[in-house]
Scaffold this motif. Structure first.
Motif, PDB file in Angstrom:
ATOM      1  N   ASP A 296       0.802  -1.314  -0.077  1.00  0.00           N
ATOM      2  CA  ASP A 296      -0.009   0.049   0.003  1.00  0.00           C
ATOM      3  C   ASP A 296       0.877   1.289  -0.107  1.00  0.00           C
ATOM      4  O   ASP A 296       0.235   2.280  -0.350  1.00  0.00           O
ATOM      5  CB  ASP A 296      -0.806  -0.054   1.339  1.00  0.00           C
ATOM      6  CG  ASP A 296      -1.931   1.154   1.201  1.00  0.00           C
ATOM      7  OD1 ASP A 296      -2.858   0.852   0.309  1.00  0.00           O
ATOM      8  OD2 ASP A 296      -2.013   2.031   1.784  1.00  0.00           O
ATOM      9  N   GLY A 297       2.175   1.253   0.343  1.00  0.00           N
ATOM     10  CA  GLY A 297       2.878   2.323   0.532  1.00  0.00           C
ATOM     11  C   GLY A 297       3.217   3.108  -0.927  1.00  0.00           C
ATOM     12  O   GLY A 297       3.676   4.064  -1.028  1.00  0.00           O
ATOM     13  N   ILE A 298       2.966   2.136  -2.184  1.00  0.00           N
ATOM     14  CA  ILE A 298       3.263   2.469  -3.307  1.00  0.00           C
ATOM     15  C   ILE A 298       2.385   3.882  -3.695  1.00  0.00           C
ATOM     16  O   ILE A 298       2.685   4.775  -4.395  1.00  0.00           O
ATOM     17  CB  ILE A 298       3.020   1.506  -4.177  1.00  0.00           C
ATOM     18  CG1 ILE A 298       4.053   0.582  -4.235  1.00  0.00           C
ATOM     19  CG2 ILE A 298       2.724   2.253  -5.784  1.00  0.00           C
ATOM     20  CD1 ILE A 298       3.888  -0.612  -5.353  1.00  0.00           C
ATOM     21  N   ARG A 299       1.144   4.032  -2.849  1.00  0.00           N
ATOM     22  CA  ARG A 299       0.121   4.895  -3.091  1.00  0.00           C
ATOM     23  C   ARG A 299       0.905   6.336  -2.865  1.00  0.00           C
ATOM     24  O   ARG A 299       0.531   7.443  -3.635  1.00  0.00           O
ATOM     25  CB  ARG A 299      -0.835   4.808  -1.977  1.00  0.00           C
ATOM     26  CG  ARG A 299      -1.869   5.733  -1.991  1.00  0.00           C
ATOM     27  CD  ARG A 299      -2.876   5.704  -0.693  1.00  0.00           C
ATOM     28  NE  ARG A 299      -3.319   4.426  -0.402  1.00  0.00           N
ATOM     29  CZ  ARG A 299      -4.579   3.907  -1.022  1.00  0.00           C
ATOM     30  NH1 ARG A 299      -5.246   4.444  -1.868  1.00  0.00           N
ATOM     31  NH2 ARG A 299      -4.672   2.575  -0.637  1.00  0.00           N
ATOM     32  N   ASP A 300       1.851   6.526  -1.903  1.00  0.00           N
ATOM     33  CA  ASP A 300       2.347   7.787  -1.685  1.00  0.00           C
ATOM     34  C   ASP A 300       3.395   8.431  -2.607  1.00  0.00           C
ATOM     35  O   ASP A 300       3.731   9.612  -2.731  1.00  0.00           O
ATOM     36  CB  ASP A 300       3.149   7.594  -0.266  1.00  0.00           C
ATOM     37  CG  ASP A 300       2.141   7.282   0.995  1.00  0.00           C
ATOM     38  OD1 ASP A 300       0.979   7.645   0.844  1.00  0.00           O
ATOM     39  OD2 ASP A 300       2.711   6.633   1.839  1.00  0.00           O
TER      40      ASP A 300
END
Length: 401
Positions: A296-300
């Motif tokens: 989910d960190g790819i979102r940033d």
């Protein structure tokens, strides 16, 4: 739900050219009509020179590069130590699986085109001051970018793949004759000094750890300084918006060229060091508003309008679903390679049958996940998205942002 392939015969590939070949592909999820599936025929070895080592840097942390840099083969003085032979069992099984992928797509009603096969006795290819054994046109997403009605051959970073798109030229020519545009980005000379080594030298950015330190590049009379290099698989296509991964200055120079070339037609969004090269085992769009993501960190890292999309994150890869390899087998991809799926439409996705966690995750999200066999994905650097180049989808140039 998990789907099965309709039991109807695959179209005779000799009749494929009877279809009207109209290039039209703006994304990775609208209904698929025509596709090129790569060839694994005669994929017998890896040519491990500095260009190969740099490209696969993230996943070669367990291998030393003693013969690869700076002990490079020069023209007329081949270095047999850098040729990494692949088990013939694995190459035969890879060929079976790629042919199965082509048959699956044909069974779904998709027109499948194929590249020329690499001959088993192909001669080395050569540039200015180097030579390399060629590889077949398998991971065809890498050296070509399809944007709408335009074929863009991208500048390769690996010497052994320098002429790979020539194996696709017959298919490209048919699209060109049907009205497609056909562009080739400036080709690098690929001398030792062509490369920005900052990514490989910065161990804090790598997943696999640094390989042998690289230093003292040999000068060449053909040096031009840092050159543009870019793979199509670094580009996430979302209609008018393109998200492009940049890991170093070779990528940056190429993306600057692409931005100028596409000015007024597309919006380019640069993301930095999401991966060493390709974005498509980190993030893929399954349909508008939904991503398949490694974490989910790819979102940033994404442009603000895309951060509100749903991020489907499957379970961590199960080591037990991969074949066991030994020291004679060169592993080129991370265990996350099975995220490299191929969408047939916004509901249907081809997924490796050996990835039950991903199959169940997509099933729970309402997708029809069709299991397809791909055993040795970690040895050959690609999954279903890598092995294919979608040339006609029913979608239009939409503004999804």
């Amino acid at each position: 739900m998990t789907g099965t392939v309709p039991s109807r015969p695959a179209p005779d590939p000799r009749t494929q050219r009877r279809f009207i070949m109209k290039l039209n592909s703006h994304d990775d999820f609208t209904p698929l009509r025509e596709i090129i599936v790569g060839s694994a025929a005669n994929y017998l070895s890896h040519d491990r020179d500095v260009t190969f080592e740099l490209f696969h840097h993230d996943n070669l942390g367990g291998f030393r590069s003693d013969w690869a840099y700076p002990r490079l083969a020069v023209a007329g003085n081949g270095d047999p130590g850098r040729r990494w032979e692949i088990s013939r069992r694995y190459t035969a099984e890879l060929h079976e699986d790629v042919e199965g992928l082509a048959a699956t797509l044909a069974g779904l009603g998709v027109t499948v085109h194929r590249p020329l096969s690499l001959p088993p006795d192909s001669e080395p290819i050569a540039g200015l001051g180097w030579q390399a054994a060629p590889t077949p046109a398998l991971n065809i997403r890498d050296n070509t970018l399809i944007l709408g009605d335009e074929i863009i051959e991208t500048p390769p970073a690996i010497r052994s793949r320098y002429l790979e798109t020539r194996l696709l030229a017959p298919v490209f020519r048919h699209y060109y004759e049907a009205g497609a545009r056909w562009t080739t980005m400036p080709r690098p000379t690929l001398t030792d000094k062509s490369f920005d080594l900052s990514y490989a030298r910065d161990s804090s950015t790598t997943l696999g750890g640094p390989t042998e330190p690289i230093a003292d590049a040999r000068p060449s009379p053909y040096d031009v300084g840092l050159e543009m290099m870019l793979d199509g698989a670094q580009v996430l296509r979302l209609g008018r918006d393109l998200v492009v991964n940049i890991a170093h200055d070779n990528h940056r120079i190429a993306v600057d060229w692409l931005d100028r070339h596409l000015h007024g037609r597309y919006r380019l969004h640069r993301v930095y060091r999401m991966a060493d090269n390709h974005i498509d085992s980190m993030l893929l769009a399954l349909k508008p508003g939904v991503f398949l993501a490694r974490h989910d960190g790819i979102r940033d890292q994404l442009p603000a309008p895309l951060r509100s999309w749903e991020f489907i994150v499957p379970p961590q890869p199960d080591p037990g679903t991969f074949p066991a390899y030994d020291d004679a087998d060169l592993v080129l991809t991370s265990p996350y390679i099975d995220l490299n799926v191929l969408s047939v439409d916004t509901d249907t996705v081809l997924v490796n049958e050996d990835c039950p966690g991903l199959l169940k995750t997509l099933d729970a999200k309402g997708f029809t996940a069709i299991p397809v066999r791909h055993r040795h994905r970690r040895l050959f650097g690609g999954g279903f998205h890598c092995f294919t180049l979608d040339t006609h989808r029913n979608g239009r140039l939409e503004d999804y942002l």
